[in-house]
Write a protein that holds these residues in place. Structure first.
Motif, PDB file in Angstrom:
ATOM      1  N   MET A  38       0.844  -1.198   0.000  1.00 19.74           N
ATOM      2  CA  MET A  38       0.000   0.000   0.000  1.00 19.74           C
ATOM      3  C   MET A  38       0.876   1.243   0.000  1.00 19.74           C
ATOM      4  SD  MET A  38      -2.925   1.201   2.753  1.00 19.74           S
ATOM      5  CE  MET A  38      -1.744   1.336   4.095  1.00 19.74           C
ATOM      6  N   THR A  39       0.689   2.095  -1.006  1.00 18.08           N
ATOM      7  CA  THR A  39       1.456   3.332  -1.118  1.00 18.08           C
ATOM      8  C   THR A  39       0.600   4.505  -0.681  1.00 18.08           C
ATOM      9  OG1 THR A  39       2.742   2.446  -2.963  1.00 18.08           O
ATOM     10  CG2 THR A  39       2.738   4.836  -2.668  1.00 18.08           C
ATOM     11  N   ILE A  40       1.121   5.282   0.267  1.00 18.33           N
ATOM     12  CA  ILE A  40       0.416   6.471   0.729  1.00 18.33           C
ATOM     13  C   ILE A  40       1.209   7.695   0.303  1.00 18.33           C
ATOM     14  CG2 ILE A  40      -0.365   7.784   2.732  1.00 18.33           C
ATOM     15  CD1 ILE A  40      -0.913   5.189   4.147  1.00 18.33           C
ATOM     16  N   GLN A  41       0.583   8.541  -0.482  1.00 17.61           N
ATOM     17  CA  GLN A  41       1.205   9.777  -0.924  1.00 17.61           C
ATOM     18  C   GLN A  41       0.656  10.940  -0.103  1.00 17.61           C
ATOM     19  OE1 GLN A  41       0.422   8.507  -5.357  1.00 17.61           O
ATOM     20  NE2 GLN A  41       1.837  10.233  -5.355  1.00 17.61           N
ATOM     21  N   ARG A  42       1.540  11.867   0.222  1.00 11.99           N
ATOM     22  CA  ARG A  42       1.114  13.025   1.001  1.00 11.99           C
ATOM     23  C   ARG A  42       0.353  13.989   0.099  1.00 11.99           C
ATOM     24  NH1 ARG A  42       2.710  18.160   2.208  1.00 11.99           N
ATOM     25  NH2 ARG A  42       2.240  18.876   4.333  1.00 11.99           N
ATOM     26  N   LEU A  43      -0.851  14.357   0.493  1.00 11.27           N
ATOM     27  CA  LEU A  43      -1.685  15.261  -0.280  1.00 11.27           C
ATOM     28  C   LEU A  43      -1.712  16.642   0.359  1.00 11.27           C
ATOM     29  CD1 LEU A  43      -4.825  13.001  -0.965  1.00 11.27           C
ATOM     30  CD2 LEU A  43      -2.675  13.126  -2.250  1.00 11.27           C
ATOM     31  N   ASP A  44      -1.911  17.636  -0.466  1.00 11.84           N
ATOM     32  CA  ASP A  44      -2.112  19.004   0.015  1.00 11.84           C
ATOM     33  C   ASP A  44      -2.760  19.793  -1.108  1.00 11.84           C
ATOM     34  OD1 ASP A  44      -2.160  21.081   1.794  1.00 11.84           O
ATOM     35  OD2 ASP A  44       0.008  21.360   1.899  1.00 11.84           O
ATOM     36  N   GLY A  45      -3.196  20.993  -0.797  1.00 13.88           N
ATOM     37  CA  GLY A  45      -3.848  21.820  -1.791  1.00 13.88           C
ATOM     38  C   GLY A  45      -4.268  23.149  -1.199  1.00 13.88           C
ATOM     39  N   PRO A  46      -4.926  23.972  -1.982  1.00 13.24           N
ATOM     40  CA  PRO A  46      -5.334  25.305  -1.511  1.00 13.24           C
ATOM     41  C   PRO A  46      -6.363  25.228  -0.391  1.00 13.24           C
ATOM     42  CG  PRO A  46      -6.321  24.821  -3.641  1.00 13.24           C
ATOM     43  CD  PRO A  46      -5.331  23.729  -3.371  1.00 13.24           C
ATOM     44  N   ARG A  47      -6.350  26.275   0.443  1.00 12.66           N
ATOM     45  CA  ARG A  47      -7.204  26.315   1.624  1.00 12.66           C
ATOM     46  C   ARG A  47      -7.910  27.657   1.735  1.00 12.66           C
ATOM     47  NH1 ARG A  47      -5.347  22.297   5.226  1.00 12.66           N
ATOM     48  NH2 ARG A  47      -3.514  21.212   4.371  1.00 12.66           N
ATOM     49  N   LEU A  48      -9.040  27.640   2.417  1.00 11.12           N
ATOM     50  CA  LEU A  48      -9.731  28.861   2.805  1.00 11.12           C
ATOM     51  C   LEU A  48     -10.125  28.680   4.266  1.00 11.12           C
ATOM     52  CD1 LEU A  48     -10.667  31.551   1.519  1.00 11.12           C
ATOM     53  CD2 LEU A  48     -12.906  30.521   1.223  1.00 11.12           C
ATOM     54  N   PRO A  49      -9.490  29.426   5.173  1.00 16.75           N
ATOM     55  CA  PRO A  49      -9.745  29.209   6.596  1.00 16.75           C
ATOM     56  C   PRO A  49     -11.090  29.771   7.043  1.00 16.75           C
ATOM     57  CG  PRO A  49      -8.201  31.011   6.291  1.00 16.75           C
ATOM     58  CD  PRO A  49      -8.436  30.424   4.928  1.00 16.75           C
ATOM     59  N   ALA A  50     -11.518  29.342   8.210  1.00 23.87           N
ATOM     60  CA  ALA A  50     -12.780  29.794   8.793  1.00 23.87           C
ATOM     61  C   ALA A  50     -12.769  31.309   8.986  1.00 23.87           C
ATOM     62  CB  ALA A  50     -13.024  29.095  10.124  1.00 23.87           C
ATOM     63  N   ARG A  51     -13.916  31.907   8.775  1.00 25.29           N
ATOM     64  CA  ARG A  51     -14.049  33.358   8.929  1.00 25.29           C
ATOM     65  C   ARG A  51     -14.221  33.757  10.389  1.00 25.29           C
ATOM     66  NH1 ARG A  51     -18.734  35.273   4.945  1.00 25.29           N
ATOM     67  NH2 ARG A  51     -18.246  37.250   5.940  1.00 25.29           N
ATOM     68  N   GLN A  52     -14.740  32.869  11.205  1.00 21.79           N
ATOM     69  CA  GLN A  52     -15.040  33.193  12.598  1.00 21.79           C
ATOM     70  C   GLN A  52     -14.351  32.225  13.540  1.00 21.79           C
ATOM     71  OE1 GLN A  52     -19.288  33.308  13.162  1.00 21.79           O
ATOM     72  NE2 GLN A  52     -19.620  34.915  11.634  1.00 21.79           N
ATOM     73  N   GLY A  53     -13.256  32.672  14.124  1.00 18.32           N
ATOM     74  CA  GLY A  53     -12.583  31.911  15.157  1.00 18.32           C
ATOM     75  C   GLY A  53     -11.997  30.599  14.686  1.00 18.32           C
ATOM     76  N   PRO A  54     -11.575  29.747  15.637  1.00 18.73           N
ATOM     77  CA  PRO A  54     -11.051  28.435  15.282  1.00 18.73           C
ATOM     78  C   PRO A  54     -12.116  27.602  14.567  1.00 18.73           C
ATOM     79  CG  PRO A  54     -10.565  28.960  17.577  1.00 18.73           C
ATOM     80  CD  PRO A  54     -11.523  30.003  17.096  1.00 18.73           C
ATOM     81  N   ALA A  55     -11.692  26.812  13.609  1.00 17.39           N
ATOM     82  CA  ALA A  55     -12.629  26.028  12.801  1.00 17.39           C
ATOM     83  C   ALA A  55     -13.426  25.053  13.654  1.00 17.39           C
ATOM     84  CB  ALA A  55     -11.879  25.274  11.717  1.00 17.39           C
ATOM     85  N   GLN A  56     -14.718  25.003  13.401  1.00 16.91           N
ATOM     86  CA  GLN A  56     -15.612  24.047  14.055  1.00 16.91           C
ATOM     87  C   GLN A  56     -16.088  22.973  13.083  1.00 16.91           C
ATOM     88  OE1 GLN A  56     -16.188  24.305  17.452  1.00 16.91           O
ATOM     89  NE2 GLN A  56     -14.611  25.864  17.171  1.00 16.91           N
ATOM     90  N   GLN A  57     -15.818  23.159  11.797  1.00 11.58           N
ATOM     91  CA  GLN A  57     -16.135  22.159  10.768  1.00 11.58           C
ATOM     92  C   GLN A  57     -15.005  22.124   9.746  1.00 11.58           C
ATOM     93  OE1 GLN A  57     -18.739  24.880  10.441  1.00 11.58           O
ATOM     94  NE2 GLN A  57     -19.988  24.172  12.139  1.00 11.58           N
ATOM     95  N   LEU A  58     -14.903  21.022   9.037  1.00 16.24           N
ATOM     96  CA  LEU A  58     -13.920  20.858   7.970  1.00 16.24           C
ATOM     97  C   LEU A  58     -14.635  20.376   6.718  1.00 16.24           C
ATOM     98  CD1 LEU A  58     -11.013  20.594   6.821  1.00 16.24           C
ATOM     99  CD2 LEU A  58     -10.980  18.262   7.771  1.00 16.24           C
ATOM    100  N   VAL A  59     -14.493  21.121   5.625  1.00 16.96           N
ATOM    101  CA  VAL A  59     -15.087  20.738   4.341  1.00 16.96           C
ATOM    102  C   VAL A  59     -13.945  20.443   3.371  1.00 16.96           C
ATOM    103  CG1 VAL A  59     -16.597  21.415   2.450  1.00 16.96           C
ATOM    104  CG2 VAL A  59     -17.098  22.189   4.784  1.00 16.96           C
ATOM    105  N   VAL A  60     -13.878  19.205   2.899  1.00 16.10           N
ATOM    106  CA  VAL A  60     -12.827  18.777   1.981  1.00 16.10           C
ATOM    107  C   VAL A  60     -13.436  18.637   0.590  1.00 16.10           C
ATOM    108  CG1 VAL A  60     -11.140  16.984   1.433  1.00 16.10           C
ATOM    109  CG2 VAL A  60     -11.564  17.618   3.821  1.00 16.10           C
ATOM    110  N   LEU A  61     -12.865  19.358  -0.367  1.00 15.50           N
ATOM    111  CA  LEU A  61     -13.386  19.451  -1.730  1.00 15.50           C
ATOM    112  C   LEU A  61     -12.517  18.603  -2.658  1.00 15.50           C
ATOM    113  CD1 LEU A  61     -13.688  23.326  -1.535  1.00 15.50           C
ATOM    114  CD2 LEU A  61     -15.598  21.727  -1.322  1.00 15.50           C
ATOM    115  N   LEU A  62     -13.126  17.630  -3.319  1.00 13.10           N
ATOM    116  CA  LEU A  62     -12.392  16.678  -4.151  1.00 13.10           C
ATOM    117  C   LEU A  62     -12.708  16.921  -5.623  1.00 13.10           C
ATOM    118  CD1 LEU A  62     -13.085  13.512  -1.953  1.00 13.10           C
ATOM    119  CD2 LEU A  62     -11.141  15.094  -1.829  1.00 13.10           C
ATOM    120  N   HIS A  63     -11.697  17.338  -6.356  1.00 15.83           N
ATOM    121  CA  HIS A  63     -11.881  17.749  -7.748  1.00 15.83           C
ATOM    122  C   HIS A  63     -12.028  16.565  -8.688  1.00 15.83           C
ATOM    123  CE1 HIS A  63      -7.802  16.607  -9.074  1.00 15.83           C
ATOM    124  NE2 HIS A  63      -7.376  17.044  -7.908  1.00 15.83           N
ATOM    125  N   GLY A  64     -12.363  16.890  -9.930  1.00 13.73           N
ATOM    126  CA  GLY A  64     -12.573  15.877 -10.947  1.00 13.73           C
ATOM    127  C   GLY A  64     -11.327  15.579 -11.760  1.00 13.73           C
TER     128      GLY A  64
END
Length: 235
Positions: free
Chosen positions: A1-27
């Motif tokens: 099993m090969t695990i590659q490190r992923l990363d990408g652009p981010r937009l942080p929460a507008r109000q305080g520390p994040a209370q939810q995480l939305v991960v967007l997976l492109h086509g």
């Protein structure tokens, strides 16, 4: 099993520390810079959410020098023309994509674990949002998460792969799912939506769905509004 490190652009929460995480997976053929644009539409509805759009781990042969040009897995066996001409081939075609989704899953799973740990959030505060091949990954990974099911899965213009194995592999509890598709999609024909809903149902997993009249392989304003309110309500 090969695990590659992923990363990408981010937009942080507008109000305080994040209370939810939305991960967007492109086509297929795109990258995270494309789908992070969705976050700008939903920031107002989800002011306490961090958004991140990881780049898929694979480069498409021949597209290395182009903007985007990434894939979660290869699509050599995918034939949208055949699907349009004869939808009865759909099950066979989507099952052939299962091996690719399985190969890409460990890298995405590891990324999700790391992001939740970084933000100190439970799995129920995670939403997976996919477009096209990203929807295939959101459904495949999101329904099999061993460290806790996500709080929501939102899929645009995609399909369910691995339906035959889902009942045995799915991790309870099932998250809320909303699938949105255009009626004029010529890349992933709209019959894929009904096949996905039926496949999920056979595994005991309910899903809501919506068709956007006249829409090709894309996301329109109606779909954005429905998706944003779905995320705000479920997270």
């Amino acid at each position: 099993m090969t695990i590659q490190r992923l990363d990408g652009p981010r937009l942080p929460a507008r109000q305080g520390p994040a209370q939810q995480l939305v991960v967007l997976l492109h086509g297929y053929g795109s990258d995270g810079n494309d789908l992070i644009e969705l976050a700008k539409h939903w920031h107002g509805l989800l002011p306490q959410a961090d958004f991140v759009a990881p780049h898929a781990p694979g480069l498409i042969p021949g597209m290395e020098a182009m903007a985007g040009g990434r894939q979660w897995f290869g699509l050599n066996d995918y034939d949208p023309g055949l699907l349009r001409r004869d939808p009865h081939h759909a099950a066979r075609i989507y099952e052939k994509l299962l091996a690719g989704a399985e190969q890409a899953s460990p890298s995405l799973d590891a990324f999700l674990d790391a992001e939740l740990a970084r933000l100190k959030l439970p799995p129920a505060k995670l939403a997976l949002v996919g477009f096209s091949q990203g929807t295939m990954m959101a459904l495949h990974v999101g329904l099999r998460r061993r460290h806790g099911s996500p709080g929501a899965i939102l899929g645009y213009s995609g399909a369910l792969v691995g339906a035959a194995k889902l009942k045995d592999q799915a991790s309870p509890p099932s998250p809320p799912i909303l699938l949105i598709h255009g009626t004029e999609d010529d890349v992933v024909p709209m019959d894929a939506l009904f096949d996905s809903v039926n496949g999920l149902g056979e595994a005991g997993i309910p899903a809501r769905w919506h068709l956007c009249p006249g829409l090709p392989h894309s996301i329109d304003q109606e779909g954005l509004l429905l998706g944003g309110h779905f995320l705000a309500r479920t997270l």
